[in-house]
Scaffold this motif. Structure first.
Motif, PDB file in Angstrom:
ATOM      1  N   ASP A   1       4.347  -3.555  -2.004  1.00  0.00           N
ATOM      2  CA  ASP A   1       3.721  -2.234  -1.805  1.00  0.00           C
ATOM      3  C   ASP A   1       4.181  -1.176  -0.769  1.00  0.00           C
ATOM      4  OD1 ASP A   1       1.388  -0.170  -1.463  1.00  0.00           O
ATOM      5  OD2 ASP A   1       0.631  -1.252  -2.996  1.00  0.00           O
ATOM      6  N   ASP A   2       4.478  -0.199  -0.868  1.00  0.00           N
ATOM      7  CA  ASP A   2       4.857   0.789   0.272  1.00  0.00           C
ATOM      8  C   ASP A   2       3.490   1.044   1.305  1.00  0.00           C
ATOM      9  OD1 ASP A   2       3.583   2.371  -1.899  1.00  0.00           O
ATOM     10  OD2 ASP A   2       4.280   4.004  -0.680  1.00  0.00           O
ATOM     11  N   ASN A   3       2.401   0.772   1.048  1.00  0.00           N
ATOM     12  CA  ASN A   3       1.153   1.000   1.605  1.00  0.00           C
ATOM     13  C   ASN A   3       0.651  -0.142   2.295  1.00  0.00           C
ATOM     14  OD1 ASN A   3      -1.575   1.771   2.617  1.00  0.00           O
ATOM     15  ND2 ASN A   3      -1.589   3.460   1.144  1.00  0.00           N
ATOM     16  N   LEU A   4       0.984  -0.264   3.882  1.00  0.00           N
ATOM     17  CA  LEU A   4       0.629  -1.374   4.782  1.00  0.00           C
ATOM     18  C   LEU A   4      -1.074  -1.787   4.318  1.00  0.00           C
ATOM     19  CD1 LEU A   4       1.043  -3.559   6.721  1.00  0.00           C
ATOM     20  CD2 LEU A   4       0.496  -1.856   8.432  1.00  0.00           C
ATOM     21  N   ARG A   5      -1.786  -0.698   4.329  1.00  0.00           N
ATOM     22  CA  ARG A   5      -3.346  -1.066   3.714  1.00  0.00           C
ATOM     23  C   ARG A   5      -3.446  -1.977   2.620  1.00  0.00           C
ATOM     24  NH1 ARG A   5      -6.362   3.558   0.516  1.00  0.00           N
ATOM     25  NH2 ARG A   5      -4.714   2.706  -0.813  1.00  0.00           N
ATOM     26  N   ASN A   6      -2.811  -1.633   1.649  1.00  0.00           N
ATOM     27  CA  ASN A   6      -2.617  -2.471   0.439  1.00  0.00           C
ATOM     28  C   ASN A   6      -2.273  -3.845   0.680  1.00  0.00           C
ATOM     29  OD1 ASN A   6      -3.652  -0.126  -0.890  1.00  0.00           O
ATOM     30  ND2 ASN A   6      -1.855   0.496  -1.700  1.00  0.00           N
ATOM     31  N   ILE A   7      -1.065  -4.094   1.409  1.00  0.00           N
ATOM     32  CA  ILE A   7      -0.482  -5.202   1.612  1.00  0.00           C
ATOM     33  C   ILE A   7      -1.726  -6.228   2.429  1.00  0.00           C
ATOM     34  CG2 ILE A   7       1.154  -6.543   3.100  1.00  0.00           C
ATOM     35  CD1 ILE A   7       2.239  -5.077   0.663  1.00  0.00           C
ATOM     36  N   GLU A   8      -2.106  -5.562   3.404  1.00  0.00           N
ATOM     37  CA  GLU A   8      -3.179  -6.341   4.192  1.00  0.00           C
ATOM     38  C   GLU A   8      -4.395  -6.595   3.393  1.00  0.00           C
ATOM     39  OE1 GLU A   8      -2.376  -4.209   8.703  1.00  0.00           O
ATOM     40  OE2 GLU A   8      -3.898  -3.427   7.057  1.00  0.00           O
ATOM     41  N   ALA A   9      -4.870  -5.918   2.446  1.00  0.00           N
ATOM     42  CA  ALA A   9      -5.610  -6.642   1.346  1.00  0.00           C
ATOM     43  C   ALA A   9      -5.369  -7.639   0.733  1.00  0.00           C
ATOM     44  CB  ALA A   9      -6.277  -5.089   0.500  1.00  0.00           C
ATOM     45  N   ALA A  10      -4.171  -7.566   0.011  1.00  0.00           N
ATOM     46  CA  ALA A  10      -3.756  -8.810  -0.649  1.00  0.00           C
ATOM     47  C   ALA A  10      -3.503  -9.837   0.219  1.00  0.00           C
ATOM     48  CB  ALA A  10      -2.249  -8.296  -1.194  1.00  0.00           C
ATOM     49  N   ASN A  11      -3.002  -9.839   1.477  1.00  0.00           N
ATOM     50  CA  ASN A  11      -2.873 -10.769   2.362  1.00  0.00           C
ATOM     51  C   ASN A  11      -4.279 -11.620   2.636  1.00  0.00           C
ATOM     52  OD1 ASN A  11      -0.484  -9.225   4.805  1.00  0.00           O
ATOM     53  ND2 ASN A  11      -0.361 -10.385   2.664  1.00  0.00           N
ATOM     54  N   ALA A  12      -5.312 -10.838   2.660  1.00  0.00           N
ATOM     55  CA  ALA A  12      -6.695 -11.294   2.889  1.00  0.00           C
ATOM     56  C   ALA A  12      -7.128 -12.318   1.895  1.00  0.00           C
ATOM     57  CB  ALA A  12      -7.837 -10.260   3.229  1.00  0.00           C
ATOM     58  N   LEU A  13      -6.533 -12.020   0.631  1.00  0.00           N
ATOM     59  CA  LEU A  13      -6.938 -12.780  -0.455  1.00  0.00           C
ATOM     60  C   LEU A  13      -5.621 -13.860  -0.746  1.00  0.00           C
ATOM     61  CD1 LEU A  13      -8.013  -9.934  -2.936  1.00  0.00           C
ATOM     62  CD2 LEU A  13      -9.462 -11.859  -1.998  1.00  0.00           C
ATOM     63  N   GLY A  14      -5.156 -14.436   0.323  1.00  0.00           N
ATOM     64  CA  GLY A  14      -4.119 -15.329   0.352  1.00  0.00           C
ATOM     65  C   GLY A  14      -2.855 -14.880  -0.434  1.00  0.00           C
ATOM     66  N   ILE A  15      -2.570 -13.599  -0.756  1.00  0.00           N
ATOM     67  CA  ILE A  15      -1.215 -13.190  -1.597  1.00  0.00           C
ATOM     68  C   ILE A  15      -0.211 -13.078  -0.466  1.00  0.00           C
ATOM     69  CG2 ILE A  15      -0.276 -11.761  -3.248  1.00  0.00           C
ATOM     70  CD1 ILE A  15      -2.998 -11.128  -4.105  1.00  0.00           C
ATOM     71  N   HIS A  16       0.954 -13.472  -0.429  1.00  0.00           N
ATOM     72  CA  HIS A  16       2.074 -12.853   0.212  1.00  0.00           C
ATOM     73  C   HIS A  16       2.240 -11.642   0.222  1.00  0.00           C
ATOM     74  CE1 HIS A  16       2.853 -17.302   1.068  1.00  0.00           C
ATOM     75  NE2 HIS A  16       2.750 -17.545  -0.249  1.00  0.00           N
ATOM     76  N   GLY A  17       2.774 -10.893   1.215  1.00  0.00           N
ATOM     77  CA  GLY A  17       2.827  -9.319   0.842  1.00  0.00           C
ATOM     78  C   GLY A  17       4.133  -8.914   1.853  1.00  0.00           C
ATOM     79  N   ILE A  18       4.958  -7.990   1.031  1.00  0.00           N
ATOM     80  CA  ILE A  18       6.046  -7.265   1.591  1.00  0.00           C
ATOM     81  C   ILE A  18       5.844  -5.914   1.393  1.00  0.00           C
ATOM     82  CG2 ILE A  18       8.386  -6.699   1.309  1.00  0.00           C
ATOM     83  CD1 ILE A  18       8.959  -9.689   0.388  1.00  0.00           C
ATOM     84  N   GLN A  19       5.966  -5.210   2.767  1.00  0.00           N
ATOM     85  CA  GLN A  19       5.640  -3.763   2.741  1.00  0.00           C
ATOM     86  C   GLN A  19       6.948  -3.038   2.536  1.00  0.00           C
ATOM     87  OE1 GLN A  19       4.609  -1.754   6.293  1.00  0.00           O
ATOM     88  NE2 GLN A  19       4.131   0.189   5.456  1.00  0.00           N
ATOM     89  N   PHE A  20       6.869  -2.259   1.483  1.00  0.00           N
ATOM     90  CA  PHE A  20       8.339  -1.855   1.040  1.00  0.00           C
ATOM     91  C   PHE A  20       8.992  -0.680   2.018  1.00  0.00           C
ATOM     92  CE2 PHE A  20      10.929   1.442  -1.378  1.00  0.00           C
ATOM     93  CZ  PHE A  20      11.922   0.429  -1.883  1.00  0.00           C
ATOM     94  N   LYS A  21      10.177  -0.890   2.510  1.00  0.00           N
ATOM     95  CA  LYS A  21      10.651   0.225   3.246  1.00  0.00           C
ATOM     96  C   LYS A  21      11.998   0.702   2.376  1.00  0.00           C
ATOM     97  CE  LYS A  21       8.922  -1.761   7.565  1.00  0.00           C
ATOM     98  NZ  LYS A  21       7.959  -0.937   7.613  1.00  0.00           N
ATOM     99  N   SER A  22      12.661   0.107   1.980  1.00  0.00           N
ATOM    100  CA  SER A  22      13.934   0.440   1.076  1.00  0.00           C
ATOM    101  C   SER A  22      14.520  -0.832   0.386  1.00  0.00           C
ATOM    102  CB  SER A  22      15.131   0.944   2.403  1.00  0.00           C
ATOM    103  OG  SER A  22      15.589  -0.412   3.060  1.00  0.00           O
TER     104      SER A  22
END
Length: 205
Positions: free
Chosen positions: A169-190
């Protein structure tokens, strides 16, 4: 590290270029300061996200015009000219999506904050939206990222184990919410950065 078997993509800002500037920079005669004030105070991100969570576009427009009657014309344009805000595909990411699907090693789904009323326009325009095993559209579910329930719904509907999934996801807020549930996250930059970050999970494309 748990074996990754699922990739969850956000759409806007990751695979699809959507930007209200495509309309409003011209509306405000190229004055970025005025345009930004309009986005910060009138047609705000929070307001738009209400529609992503299922609030009807016509009702939202009427409510906003009642609050800011002097901006009636501009407020009507936000959804009235929405199609013009939809840019092209982010081709580098589409290539990554295709490689992941072609490898047949991963379940590939999408989780997007998007109005149910405008999403069919994107489906018609972008063929790659048919490639996913499934898409969770916030407007159809009457909730949105970063609320826990939409992530839990995604995991449940597609039978995904959080620890075996990557969410992009490009939005860090959404990545952090996923991380809190145990999902690995990658913030999209390019696309190039995404490809490199996927390598960290032993996903070589």
């Amino acid at each position: 590290m748990n074996k990754i078997d699922t990739i969850i993509f956000d759409l806007g800002g990751v695979l699809i270029d959507w930007n209200p500037e495509y309309v409003f920079l011209d509306v405000f005669d190229g004055n970025r300061k005025k345009m930004q004030w309009f986005f910060d105070n009138i047609c705000t991100s929070d307001w738009n996200e209400n529609q992503d969570a299922g609030h009807p576009l016509a009702k939202a427009t009427e409510e906003r015009m009642a609050l800011f009657p002097e901006y009636k014309k501009e407020i009507e344009m936000f959804y009235g000219r929405w199609v013009e805000m939809l840019g092209g595909a982010i081709t580098g990411t589409v290539s990554i999506l295709k490689a992941l699907i072609d490898s047949k090693n991963y379940k590939v789904v999408a989780l997007t904050n998007w109005s149910a009323e405008t999403f069919p326009i994107a489906q018609e325009k972008f063929e790659f939206l048919q490639w996913f095993e499934g898409i969770i559209v916030s407007g159809e579910e009457k909730t949105r990222k970063p609320f826990d329930d939409i992530y839990k719904l995604t995991l449940e509907r597609f039978q995904i184990k959080a620890e075996n999934a990557i969410f992009i996801d490009d939005n860090l807020r959404n990545i952090e919410a996923a991380n809190a549930l145990g999902i690995h996250g990658i913030q999209f930059k390019s696309p190039a950065d995404l490809k490199q970050r996927l390598k960290n999970y032993n996903i070589i494309l």
